[in-house]
Design a protein around this motif. Structure first.
Motif, PDB file in Angstrom:
ATOM      1  N   LEU A 151      15.901 -56.481  19.008  1.00 55.17           N
ATOM      2  CA  LEU A 151      16.465 -56.410  17.657  1.00 55.17           C
ATOM      3  C   LEU A 151      16.363 -57.743  16.926  1.00 55.17           C
ATOM      4  O   LEU A 151      15.978 -57.794  15.756  1.00 55.17           O
ATOM      5  N   VAL A 152      16.694 -58.819  17.628  1.00 56.79           N
ATOM      6  CA  VAL A 152      16.642 -60.138  16.981  1.00 56.79           C
ATOM      7  C   VAL A 152      15.203 -60.500  16.620  1.00 56.79           C
ATOM      8  O   VAL A 152      14.911 -60.875  15.468  1.00 56.79           O
TER       9      VAL A 152
ATOM     10  N   GLY B 280      12.578 -58.494  16.324  1.00 54.11           N
ATOM     11  CA  GLY B 280      12.025 -57.551  15.354  1.00 54.11           C
ATOM     12  C   GLY B 280      12.541 -57.799  13.950  1.00 54.11           C
ATOM     13  O   GLY B 280      11.785 -57.716  12.974  1.00 54.11           O
ATOM     14  N   THR B 281      13.824 -58.100  13.823  1.00 53.36           N
ATOM     15  CA  THR B 281      14.392 -58.354  12.493  1.00 53.36           C
ATOM     16  C   THR B 281      13.780 -59.599  11.861  1.00 53.36           C
ATOM     17  O   THR B 281      13.401 -59.587  10.681  1.00 53.36           O
ATOM     18  N   ILE B 282      13.672 -60.673  12.645  1.00 55.49           N
ATOM     19  CA  ILE B 282      13.083 -61.908  12.108  1.00 55.49           C
ATOM     20  C   ILE B 282      11.627 -61.674  11.716  1.00 55.49           C
ATOM     21  O   ILE B 282      11.175 -62.084  10.629  1.00 55.49           O
TER      22      ILE B 282
ATOM     23  N   ALA C  85      10.033 -58.813  10.959  1.00 53.78           N
ATOM     24  CA  ALA C  85       9.905 -57.938   9.792  1.00 53.78           C
ATOM     25  C   ALA C  85      10.234 -58.688   8.507  1.00 53.78           C
ATOM     26  O   ALA C  85       9.540 -58.541   7.493  1.00 53.78           O
ATOM     27  N   TYR C  86      11.290 -59.506   8.542  1.00 57.72           N
ATOM     28  CA  TYR C  86      11.662 -60.287   7.358  1.00 57.72           C
ATOM     29  C   TYR C  86      10.540 -61.239   6.962  1.00 57.72           C
ATOM     30  O   TYR C  86      10.180 -61.343   5.780  1.00 57.72           O
TER      31      TYR C  86
ATOM     32  N   LEU D 168      10.047 -52.809  12.869  1.00 57.58           N
ATOM     33  CA  LEU D 168      11.063 -51.904  12.331  1.00 57.58           C
ATOM     34  C   LEU D 168      11.159 -50.637  13.172  1.00 57.58           C
ATOM     35  O   LEU D 168      12.264 -50.126  13.423  1.00 57.58           O
TER      36      LEU D 168
ATOM     37  N   ASN E 125      12.889 -51.616  16.252  1.00 58.72           N
ATOM     38  CA  ASN E 125      14.322 -51.773  16.020  1.00 58.72           C
ATOM     39  C   ASN E 125      15.032 -50.429  15.969  1.00 58.72           C
ATOM     40  O   ASN E 125      16.146 -50.279  16.488  1.00 58.72           O
TER      41      ASN E 125
ATOM     42  N   LEU F  92      17.973 -49.508  18.492  1.00 57.16           N
ATOM     43  CA  LEU F  92      19.314 -49.128  18.024  1.00 57.16           C
ATOM     44  C   LEU F  92      19.743 -47.791  18.607  1.00 57.16           C
ATOM     45  O   LEU F  92      20.913 -47.618  18.996  1.00 57.16           O
TER      46      LEU F  92
END
Length: 420
Positions: A161-162, A164-166, A168-169, A197, A200, A204
């Motif tokens: 998650l960490v 993937g989020t970074i 994608a941003y 994404l 993620n 989730l």
């Protein structure tokens, strides 16, 4: 694998692994020429890790790994650790793509250190867990109530998650900031940002299923089991597209032209074959160009023009008049009628040539100054004109005009005979 029947999941994951292997082999060829390029090293690392993940996601491969090593669910450990390593490789690759190596290296060191500690913690927690039964489909939710397994799975999911989020941003931000004159690069960045994404969303759901099992709720378990296959396929397909689009996207017009040329060849082939007996010696295909549609189409048009020039002195005004009448009776436009006239003239002249007719010197001189091939007046290019002509050459209307011309000639000949 022996000892276990092959399922559809095995086949799908094996195909995904094969596609990624093909991309990896393609990139390794570039790596040999650019051995010191850190970007290529990072990219090949991502591809290699994904190949291993896809291969060991197949239930048959997981069972085989457990039998060979004697460690139940050993393939699950490999998959989850490699998934976390892929997140680190993704971030590393993105930084190397965006910034010079000197600027990207300090954050890369922090990323590699953090994920190395994550992998070490996962291995320790797996070793402390009791997972005697092979669970290739639902390991996270089946052992979710065991504290060490829950921590093991939780660390894995949080790392995904960490990262993937970074990633994608970064990708979507860079896509907005890129020059609008580079649409394919922006598209590749968006595709590359979509991959984490999907990861993620999968992470989730798995995290929610693990947490729900702690409270005795098992409603999400079937969905968590089922989602593994489509998520893996989507990630592999999108990553392959993200790697291919920026490179091959700018070449798309050339690919479309190449495909259009291949579609054109059969359309010209019938006309080319019909006129070839006029002078077969002019047919030429350059060595190594037999499968090159651009060369073949260009040569066909040159040869058709040569044959048309040789047949032009044999053109008969009576054939043109008959073709014009047939076209007007069919309600064709003037441009279409001119194409039908040219096709009828060519067909009649080719048949006359085959019967041994040759133009006289006077006729040859009269036609030597004619245009190479008249166009239909619509402003089309030479290839389009030849395609229209090839289509008209096969038209029944041309045969009707030639039959009418033959009938007219025979009736005139009969009237010229003296009465007995």
């Amino acid at each position: 694998m022996p000892g276990r029947p092959v399922t559809s999941r095995d086949i799908v994951f094996a195909v995904c692994a094969a596609v990624l292997v093909a991309v990896l082999v393609y990139k390794l060829r570039h790596l040999r020429a650019r051995w010191g390029d850190p970007r290529l090293w990072a990219l090949c690392t991502v591809l290699f890790l994904l190949v291993v993940i896809m291969w060991f996601s197949a239930p048959a491969s997981q069972s085989w790994a457990g039998r060979v090593t004697g460690i139940p669910n050993f393939a699950v450990l490999l998959n989850l650790c490699f998934s976390s390593a892929v997140a680190a490789a993704y971030l590393t690759l993105a930084l190397l793509w965006r910034y010079p190596t000197e600027r990207a290296w300090p954050p890369i060191r922090w990323i590699l250190t953090a994920y190395a500690l994550t992998l070490a913690a996962m291995v320790v927690l797996f070793g402390l867990s009791s997972v005697p039964e092979e669970r290739p489909f639902d390991f996270p939710v089946y052992y979710a109530t065991q504290p060490t397994v829950a921590a093991f799975v939780g660390i894995w999911l949080v790392s995904l998650l960490v990262g993937g989020t970074i990633l994608a941003y970064w990708c979507f931000s860079w896509a907005r900031a890129e020059d609008s004159n580079l649409p394919w690069l922006r598209c590749g960045l968006r595709l590359y940002g979509t991959v984490p994404l999907i990861g993620n969303a999968y992470a989730l759901l798995q995290l929610a299923a693990v947490c729900a099992n702690w409270f005795g709720v098992h409603a999400l378990n079937p969905l968590a089991r089922w989602l593994t296959l489509p998520a893996g396929i989507a990630v592999g397909a999108l990553l392959a597209a993200a790697l291919v689009v920026p490179v091959w996207g700018p070449r798309w017009p050339a690919v479309r032209l190449w495909a259009r040329r291949w579609r054109v060849l059969p359309a010209l082939w019938s006309l080319h074959r019909a006129l070839r007996p006029v002078a077969p010696e002019v047919v030429f295909v350059a060595p190594g160009k037999r499968l090159n549609p651009h060369h073949r189409v260009r040569r066909m048009m040159m040869e058709l023009s040569d044959w048309r020039w040789m047949l032009a002195p044999l053109f008969d005004p009576a054939v043109a008049a008959a073709a014009q009448r047939a076209g007007r009776q069919a309600g064709l436009t003037e441009h279409q009628i001119s194409t039908v006239i040219e096709a009828a003239q060519l067909k009649a002249a080719a048949r006359a040539w085959g019967d041994g007719a040759r133009a006289s010197d006077t006729a040859a001189e009269r036609h030597s100054s004619c245009e190479e091939a008249p166009r239909d007046g619509a402003g089309v290019d030479e290839l389009t004109w030849w395609l229209h002509l090839a289509r008209a050459f096969r038209s029944p209307m041309v045969e009707t005009a030639l039959a009418e011309q033959r009938t007219t000639r025979q009736s005139r000949g009969n009237r010229a005979l003296p009465e007995l």
